[in-house]
Design an enzyme around this catalytic site. Structure first.
Site, mmCIF file in Angstrom:
data_model
loop_
_atom_site.group_PDB
_atom_site.id
_atom_site.type_symbol
_atom_site.label_atom_id
_atom_site.label_comp_id
_atom_site.label_asym_id
_atom_site.label_seq_id
_atom_site.Cartn_x
_atom_site.Cartn_y
_atom_site.Cartn_z
ATOM 1 N N LEU A 20 5.353 -3.157 3.222
ATOM 2 C CA LEU A 20 6.700 -3.715 3.106
ATOM 3 C C LEU A 20 7.740 -2.605 2.986
ATOM 4 C CD1 LEU A 20 8.091 -6.516 2.838
ATOM 5 C CD2 LEU A 20 7.969 -6.199 0.352
ATOM 6 N N GLY A 21 8.827 -2.761 3.718
ATOM 7 C CA GLY A 21 9.894 -1.766 3.627
ATOM 8 C C GLY A 21 11.042 -2.074 4.555
ATOM 9 N N TYR A 58 15.892 7.638 -0.611
ATOM 10 C CA TYR A 58 14.668 7.155 0.019
ATOM 11 C C TYR A 58 13.435 7.718 -0.679
ATOM 12 C CZ TYR A 58 11.174 6.175 3.603
ATOM 13 O OH TYR A 58 10.054 5.725 4.264
ATOM 14 N N GLY A 64 6.176 -5.569 10.360
ATOM 15 C CA GLY A 64 6.620 -4.219 10.691
ATOM 16 C C GLY A 64 5.634 -3.505 11.589
ATOM 17 N N LYS A 93 10.678 5.815 -3.213
ATOM 18 C CA LYS A 93 9.252 5.838 -2.884
ATOM 19 C C LYS A 93 8.438 6.419 -4.035
ATOM 20 C CE LYS A 93 9.380 4.060 1.229
ATOM 21 N NZ LYS A 93 8.793 2.715 1.474
ATOM 22 N N LEU A 123 6.552 8.237 11.448
ATOM 23 C CA LEU A 123 5.661 7.308 12.129
ATOM 24 C C LEU A 123 5.970 7.258 13.618
ATOM 25 C CD1 LEU A 123 5.822 4.398 9.527
ATOM 26 C CD2 LEU A 123 3.945 6.022 9.854
ATOM 27 N N ARG A 166 8.568 -13.351 4.775
ATOM 28 C CA ARG A 166 9.735 -14.228 4.793
ATOM 29 C C ARG A 166 9.685 -15.265 5.900
ATOM 30 N NH1 ARG A 166 14.672 -10.383 5.407
ATOM 31 N NH2 ARG A 166 13.234 -9.561 6.988
ATOM 32 N N ARG A 167 8.835 -15.029 6.901
ATOM 33 C CA ARG A 167 8.751 -15.956 8.027
ATOM 34 C C ARG A 167 7.339 -15.919 8.605
ATOM 35 N NH1 ARG A 167 8.961 -12.732 12.608
ATOM 36 N NH2 ARG A 167 9.839 -10.648 12.314
ATOM 37 N N THR A 201 3.721 -0.687 11.191
ATOM 38 C CA THR A 201 2.422 -0.388 10.593
ATOM 39 C C THR A 201 1.686 -1.670 10.237
ATOM 40 O OG1 THR A 201 3.344 1.655 9.650
ATOM 41 C CG2 THR A 201 1.224 0.898 8.787
#
Length: 236
Positions: free
Chosen positions: A86-87, A137, A22, A141, A164, A46-47, A24
């Site tokens: 992660l998000g 959301y 991602g 959080k 962000l 995941r990859r 960040t």
């Protein structure tokens, strides 16, 4: 870790990063590798990611199935610090998918990390996080913040950035428009409504080098700006 490492240099120990693909997460990875704060950095995702630069830091990539995360406990063993960026979004994953990624995956990873010896967990959350919020959301959080704190790390740092500011690889037209407006506003009120991902990444690093008092430290947007500036930009 010693505050003397603020400017960079040969570090020791090990850390892992969740969500390094991602915006960040990528900024954080650049900080970690350019400053060589840890001898080993593990990317859990995941990859696999394409890493082109030679930094002198051992980078290990562990591909996991987050739906079977308990089967990947070894990926979280032997780290001093864990960073979590992660998000996903409700638009991308749906309501149930968003809850799984942003709360369930994060908490399970935190539990595995604690069992594997991790002492300090650094979590990227969001401004306005509140488990009692009517907005999904912010409620999720808030829930993940509380659940991660309950895991029992020696130290837990939670960052609550506002919007962000970044150049996303994926297309999000509405967010792009908001960033253009907030980019202008940020010139007048630099810490009020937004924060560059690079500043968040530097604040995450600084929170480890200069941990706050107590077991849990929550950094709101203004504090993220301040702490991010405490770490000099590379090349500055």
């Amino acid at each position: 870790m010693a505050a003397a490492a603020l400017g960079g240099g040969s570090g020791g120990g090990a850390c892992f990063v969740l969500g390094a693909s991602g915006e960040t997460g990528r900024a954080l990875l650049r900080e970690l590798l350019s400053r060589r704060l840890f001898a080993r950095v593990t990317l859990v995702g995941r990859r696999r990611l394409s890493l082109s630069e030679e930094t002198g830091v051992t980078v290990e990539q562990v591909v996991v199935d987050f739906e079977r995360l308990s089967e990947h406990a070894a990926a979280f063993q032997g780290h001093d610090v864990g960073f979590c960026c992660l998000g996903t979004t409700r638009a991308k994953a749906g309501a149930d998918g968003f809850v799984r990624v942003d709360r369930d995956y994060v908490v399970q990873a935190a539990e595995l990390a604690r069992a594997g010896g991790c002492k300090h967990f650094v979590l990227q959350s969001s401004r306005g996080a509140n488990q009692h919020s009517h907005f999904l959301y912010l409620r999720v959080k808030g829930e993940v913040e509380n659940l991660v704190q309950a895991v029992g790390f020696d130290h837990c740092t939670i960052l609550r950035p506002a919007v962000l500011l970044c150049k996303r690889q994926e297309s999000r037209p509405a967010e792009w428009m908001a960033q253009q407006v907030l980019g202008v506003v940020a010139r007048v009120f630099p810490t009020a409504y937004s924060v560059p991902v690079e500043t968040v990444a530097r604040a995450m690093v600084a929170s480890v080098l200069q941990p706050g008092q107590g077991k849990v430290e929550v950094l709101e947007n203004g504090a993220i700006h301040k702490l991010g500036k405490a770490v000099p930009q590379q090349g500055a």
